[in-house]
Design an enzyme around this catalytic site. Structure first.
Site, mmCIF file in Angstrom:
data_model
loop_
_atom_site.group_PDB
_atom_site.id
_atom_site.type_symbol
_atom_site.label_atom_id
_atom_site.label_comp_id
_atom_site.label_asym_id
_atom_site.label_seq_id
_atom_site.Cartn_x
_atom_site.Cartn_y
_atom_site.Cartn_z
ATOM 1 N N HIS A 133 45.840 46.938 34.670
ATOM 2 C CA HIS A 133 44.867 45.947 35.126
ATOM 3 C C HIS A 133 45.467 44.980 36.147
ATOM 4 O O HIS A 133 46.585 44.516 35.995
ATOM 5 C CB HIS A 133 44.371 45.159 33.901
ATOM 6 C CG HIS A 133 43.392 44.079 34.228
ATOM 7 N ND1 HIS A 133 43.582 42.761 33.879
ATOM 8 C CD2 HIS A 133 42.206 44.124 34.884
ATOM 9 C CE1 HIS A 133 42.549 42.049 34.297
ATOM 10 N NE2 HIS A 133 41.700 42.853 34.905
ATOM 11 N N HIS A 150 43.082 38.446 43.029
ATOM 12 C CA HIS A 150 42.124 38.085 41.983
ATOM 13 C C HIS A 150 41.815 36.604 42.022
ATOM 14 O O HIS A 150 40.669 36.190 42.136
ATOM 15 C CB HIS A 150 42.658 38.488 40.601
ATOM 16 C CG HIS A 150 41.634 38.342 39.513
ATOM 17 N ND1 HIS A 150 41.213 37.116 39.049
ATOM 18 C CD2 HIS A 150 40.946 39.271 38.797
ATOM 19 C CE1 HIS A 150 40.302 37.299 38.103
ATOM 20 N NE2 HIS A 150 40.123 38.591 37.928
#
Length: 273
Positions: free
Chosen positions: A5, A41
């Site tokens: 991830h 992110h």
């Protein structure tokens, strides 16, 4: 598929694959003109992770290409699938097609090396908003107009907004997508989420008329949750700790039933027992 991830820096590719990931997920942010700009992110992100690692998107693609091109010094044979988590919420709905076109051009040039011995991994375009389905059509049109429609064999799709399964099916119909469909379900590791929708997705996958080929659950960092997800029949688990998932897959209860996918396992084919 053990899916690492939030792999947004080139150095993290080695890190996650060495921990046991055969797949990675990478965040893609866009500028105001719908150009893919950074692998980034940002804050907030998963608990226990640094949220701010980044590369320029095209530079990341070059690093990824090296990691997935046989014969390259950085090559990882077991890295076979890459999910691009497309952060399209910064865009207007009418920019989705442009984002798809520009994404296709970036990948064609920097990852697929214009069709000349580029990276070999399968790619999933993961879109957070059903309204942005034209990203898929823009992407496909561009690869076709650039003379490389065959690369679409390597491309799949996911809508990551935890929408109703029926609404997702309708959206794929509008987009003209038949096949190559992953269905994600999940929530940040800071929170708990049940497996109800995962079970619905698995039921759709296993029905004779479902649209889903593969189901993955995110973000799973604990052994107990890993077991629950495997018991529900998922094809992939996204995690911050690939070694945890690998450990559980080695337990006697799961060893006989699951194995880690290799390049020869087609990620667009529904697995039949």
């Amino acid at each position: 598929w053990i899916m690492g991830h939030m792999v947004n820096a080139i150095a993290q590719i080695d890190e996650f694959v060495n921990l046991g990931a055969n797949s990675i997920e990478t965040d893609v942010s866009f500028d105001d003109s719908a150009n893919p700009e950074y692998t980034y992110h940002g804050v907030p992100c998963d608990c226990g992770r640094t949220c701010t690692k980044w590369e320029y998107f095209n530079e990341f693609l070059k690093g990824l290409r090296k990691a997935t091109t046989p014969g390259d010094s950085k090559y990882h044979e077991k890295l076979v699938l890459v999910v691009f988590d497309l952060k399209t919420s910064s865009l207007y709905d009418n920019q989705a097609s442009d984002a798809g076109k520009k994404l296709a051009k970036s990948l064609l040039q920097n990852y697929w090396n214009n069709g000349n011995n580029g990276g070999r991994a399968y790619i999933v375009l993961s879109i957070p908003n059903l309204a942005h389905y034209k990203l898929t059509t823009g992407f496909k049109e561009t690869l076709t107009s650039e003379g490389h429609p065959e690369l679409m064999d390597k491309v799949g799709y996911d809508f990551s907004g935890n929408d109703e399964i029926g609404d997702v099916a309708k959206t794929y119909k509008k987009a003209g997508v038949t096949g190559h469909v992953w269905q994600s379900d999940g929530i940040t590791n800071c929170l708990l989420r049940g497996l109800d929708r995962v079970r619905k997705a698995v039921a759709n996958r296993d029905s004779s008329n479902g649209y889903i080929n593969k189901v993955h659950y995110w973000t799973v960092d604990k052994r107990a949750t890993t077991r629950d997800a495997l018991d529900a029949g998922v094809d992939g688990i996204m995690t911050n700790y690939p070694d945890v998932i690998a450990d559980v897959l080695n337990e006697s209860a799961y060893k006989a039933k699951f194995r880690i996918a290799s390049y020869d396992d087609n990620p667009w084919e529904t697995f039949k027992n």
